[in-house]
Design a protein around this motif. Structure first.
Motif, PDB file in Angstrom:
ATOM      1  N   LEU A   1      14.221 -34.269 -29.662  1.00 13.05           N
ATOM      2  CA  LEU A   1      14.397 -33.641 -30.965  1.00 13.05           C
ATOM      3  C   LEU A   1      15.438 -32.529 -30.903  1.00 13.05           C
ATOM      4  O   LEU A   1      16.317 -32.426 -31.775  1.00 13.05           O
ATOM      5  CB  LEU A   1      13.056 -33.082 -31.447  1.00 13.05           C
ATOM      6  CG  LEU A   1      13.025 -32.425 -32.828  1.00 13.05           C
ATOM      7  CD1 LEU A   1      13.289 -33.458 -33.919  1.00 13.05           C
ATOM      8  CD2 LEU A   1      11.677 -31.740 -33.069  1.00 13.05           C
ATOM      9  N   VAL A   2      15.360 -31.693 -29.868  1.00 14.21           N
ATOM     10  CA  VAL A   2      16.299 -30.577 -29.708  1.00 14.21           C
ATOM     11  C   VAL A   2      17.722 -31.080 -29.522  1.00 14.21           C
ATOM     12  O   VAL A   2      18.676 -30.566 -30.128  1.00 14.21           O
ATOM     13  CB  VAL A   2      15.876 -29.693 -28.519  1.00 14.21           C
ATOM     14  CG1 VAL A   2      16.958 -28.659 -28.197  1.00 14.21           C
ATOM     15  CG2 VAL A   2      14.554 -28.997 -28.823  1.00 14.21           C
ATOM     16  N   GLU A   3      17.881 -32.103 -28.699  1.00 15.75           N
ATOM     17  CA  GLU A   3      19.212 -32.650 -28.435  1.00 15.75           C
ATOM     18  C   GLU A   3      19.826 -33.250 -29.698  1.00 15.75           C
ATOM     19  O   GLU A   3      21.021 -33.071 -29.970  1.00 15.75           O
ATOM     20  CB  GLU A   3      19.118 -33.716 -27.337  1.00 15.75           C
ATOM     21  CG  GLU A   3      18.784 -33.144 -25.962  1.00 15.75           C
ATOM     22  CD  GLU A   3      18.440 -34.227 -24.958  1.00 15.75           C
ATOM     23  OE1 GLU A   3      18.483 -35.423 -25.338  1.00 15.75           O
ATOM     24  OE2 GLU A   3      18.091 -33.884 -23.812  1.00 15.75           O
ATOM     25  N   THR A   4      19.012 -33.954 -30.470  1.00 14.08           N
ATOM     26  CA  THR A   4      19.513 -34.549 -31.716  1.00 14.08           C
ATOM     27  C   THR A   4      19.897 -33.461 -32.714  1.00 14.08           C
ATOM     28  O   THR A   4      20.923 -33.555 -33.408  1.00 14.08           O
ATOM     29  CB  THR A   4      18.450 -35.477 -32.329  1.00 14.08           C
ATOM     30  OG1 THR A   4      18.042 -36.445 -31.372  1.00 14.08           O
ATOM     31  CG2 THR A   4      19.001 -36.174 -33.561  1.00 14.08           C
TER      32      THR A   4
ATOM     33  N   LYS B   1       5.615 -20.773 -24.635  1.00 17.51           N
ATOM     34  CA  LYS B   1       5.379 -21.220 -23.262  1.00 17.51           C
ATOM     35  C   LYS B   1       6.661 -21.508 -22.490  1.00 17.51           C
ATOM     36  O   LYS B   1       6.630 -22.000 -21.363  1.00 17.51           O
ATOM     37  CB  LYS B   1       4.509 -22.480 -23.279  1.00 17.51           C
ATOM     38  CG  LYS B   1       3.141 -22.274 -23.916  1.00 17.51           C
ATOM     39  CD  LYS B   1       2.310 -21.225 -23.175  1.00 17.51           C
ATOM     40  CE  LYS B   1       0.927 -21.075 -23.807  1.00 17.51           C
ATOM     41  NZ  LYS B   1       0.114 -20.059 -23.118  1.00 17.51           N
ATOM     42  N   GLY B   2       7.802 -21.202 -23.101  1.00 13.30           N
ATOM     43  CA  GLY B   2       9.072 -21.392 -22.400  1.00 13.30           C
ATOM     44  C   GLY B   2       9.525 -22.819 -22.296  1.00 13.30           C
ATOM     45  O   GLY B   2      10.350 -23.154 -21.441  1.00 13.30           O
ATOM     46  N   LEU B   3       9.030 -23.684 -23.161  1.00  9.09           N
ATOM     47  CA  LEU B   3       9.415 -25.101 -23.127  1.00  9.09           C
ATOM     48  C   LEU B   3      10.514 -25.433 -24.118  1.00  9.09           C
ATOM     49  O   LEU B   3      10.919 -26.580 -24.261  1.00  9.09           O
ATOM     50  CB  LEU B   3       8.190 -25.976 -23.403  1.00  9.09           C
ATOM     51  CG  LEU B   3       7.064 -25.884 -22.373  1.00  9.09           C
ATOM     52  CD1 LEU B   3       5.864 -26.721 -22.796  1.00  9.09           C
ATOM     53  CD2 LEU B   3       7.556 -26.344 -20.994  1.00  9.09           C
ATOM     54  N   LEU B   4      11.027 -24.411 -24.819  1.00  9.25           N
ATOM     55  CA  LEU B   4      12.135 -24.598 -25.743  1.00  9.25           C
ATOM     56  C   LEU B   4      13.266 -23.654 -25.390  1.00  9.25           C
ATOM     57  O   LEU B   4      13.005 -22.485 -25.088  1.00  9.25           O
ATOM     58  CB  LEU B   4      11.672 -24.321 -27.179  1.00  9.25           C
ATOM     59  CG  LEU B   4      11.247 -25.501 -28.036  1.00  9.25           C
ATOM     60  CD1 LEU B   4      10.911 -25.039 -29.443  1.00  9.25           C
ATOM     61  CD2 LEU B   4      12.316 -26.569 -28.097  1.00  9.25           C
TER      62      LEU B   4
END
Length: 249
Positions: free
Chosen positions: A218-221, A246-249
């Motif tokens: 999703l982030v890449e798109t 949580k540092g996953l983004l």
């Protein structure tokens, strides 16, 4: 003999009329009870009522001629608490003896109006800076879903929500989302940022491996469209998980 018969008839007629007058002037007990409930609510608010009493008062507006306390207590006993009653579906409510379509619709309308109130009063007017700014609303919106659902909040350049959409609904443990649908809506509203949300109706709140891969994709798109993914939040009724926190983004 005639006098006795006439006297007997007169006495009988008087007793009948007295009984009829007494019946007309005496209200059923539940009428007085619901009036006291209403007055208590007016004077002291919802906190003065037990959960079943709040439901009872609500149901009086669809059942004006009968005692509805049994149905109110049955709803609490069946679903466990007031929140579960409000979160139930119309079909589930109709399974309760004594609850008809008018009562079921009224109960659901109360929940939906409350959600809409939170939407307009709290969410659309504030600048969104952290997950805590929206998590209560998201738990109200998606926490009670019995199946997984994906929702997106669309933000403008001032980090204020301009729209929201339920993108997809799935099964109890899976929901499939077409990213194209999300970004078409984002472009429609000239949105510069997105908060992506889905629920976990069963099991732990932490993301699965698929959730993590899904978020990365999703982030890449989004980057190709110069749209920022502010967060991916997982919710249930009692908790939430923020990818950003949580540092996953």
């Amino acid at each position: 003999m005639c006098d006795r018969t006439g006297q007997t008839l007169d006495t009988t007629l008087l007793l009948y009329m007295k009984d009829k007058t007494s019946t007309n002037n005496t209200q059923p007990g539940h009428i007085g009870h619901r009036k006291r409930l209403r007055q208590r609510y007016i004077k002291a608010g919802i906190g003065s009522l037990a959960d079943y009493e709040a439901l009872e008062l609500l149901l009086t507006y669809t059942r004006s001629q009968r005692d509805v306390k049994p149905e109110a207590k049955k709803l609490i006993k069946t679903f466990g608490n007031l929140a579960e009653v409000l979160d139930s579906t119309i079909d589930q409510l109709l399974e309760i003896e004594g609850i008809g379509i008018q009562s079921a619709v009224l109960i659901k309308l109360v929940k939906d109006l409350s959600t809409k109130y939170l939407n307009e009063k709290q969410i659309y007017r504030k600048t969104i800076n952290t997950p805590l700014d929206v998590v209560d609303y998201l738990r109200t919106k998606l926490g009670a879903y019995k199946k997984e659902a994906a929702m997106t909040l669309f933000l403008n350049s001032q980090n204020k929500i301009v729209a929201e959409e339920i993108i997809s609904e799935g099964t109890v443990n899976y929901v499939y989302v077409h990213f194209r649908n999300i970004f078409e809506i984002a472009l429609k509203y000239n949105s510069t940022a997105i908060i992506y949300v889905h629920n976990h109706p069963e099991g732990k709140i932490e993301p699965s491996d698929d959730d993590i891969r899904h978020t990365q994709h999703l982030v890449e798109t989004a980057k190709t469209l110069t749209i920022e993914i502010h967060d991916h939040i997982i919710v249930n009724r009692y908790a939430y998980f923020s990818f950003k926190e949580k540092g996953l983004l």
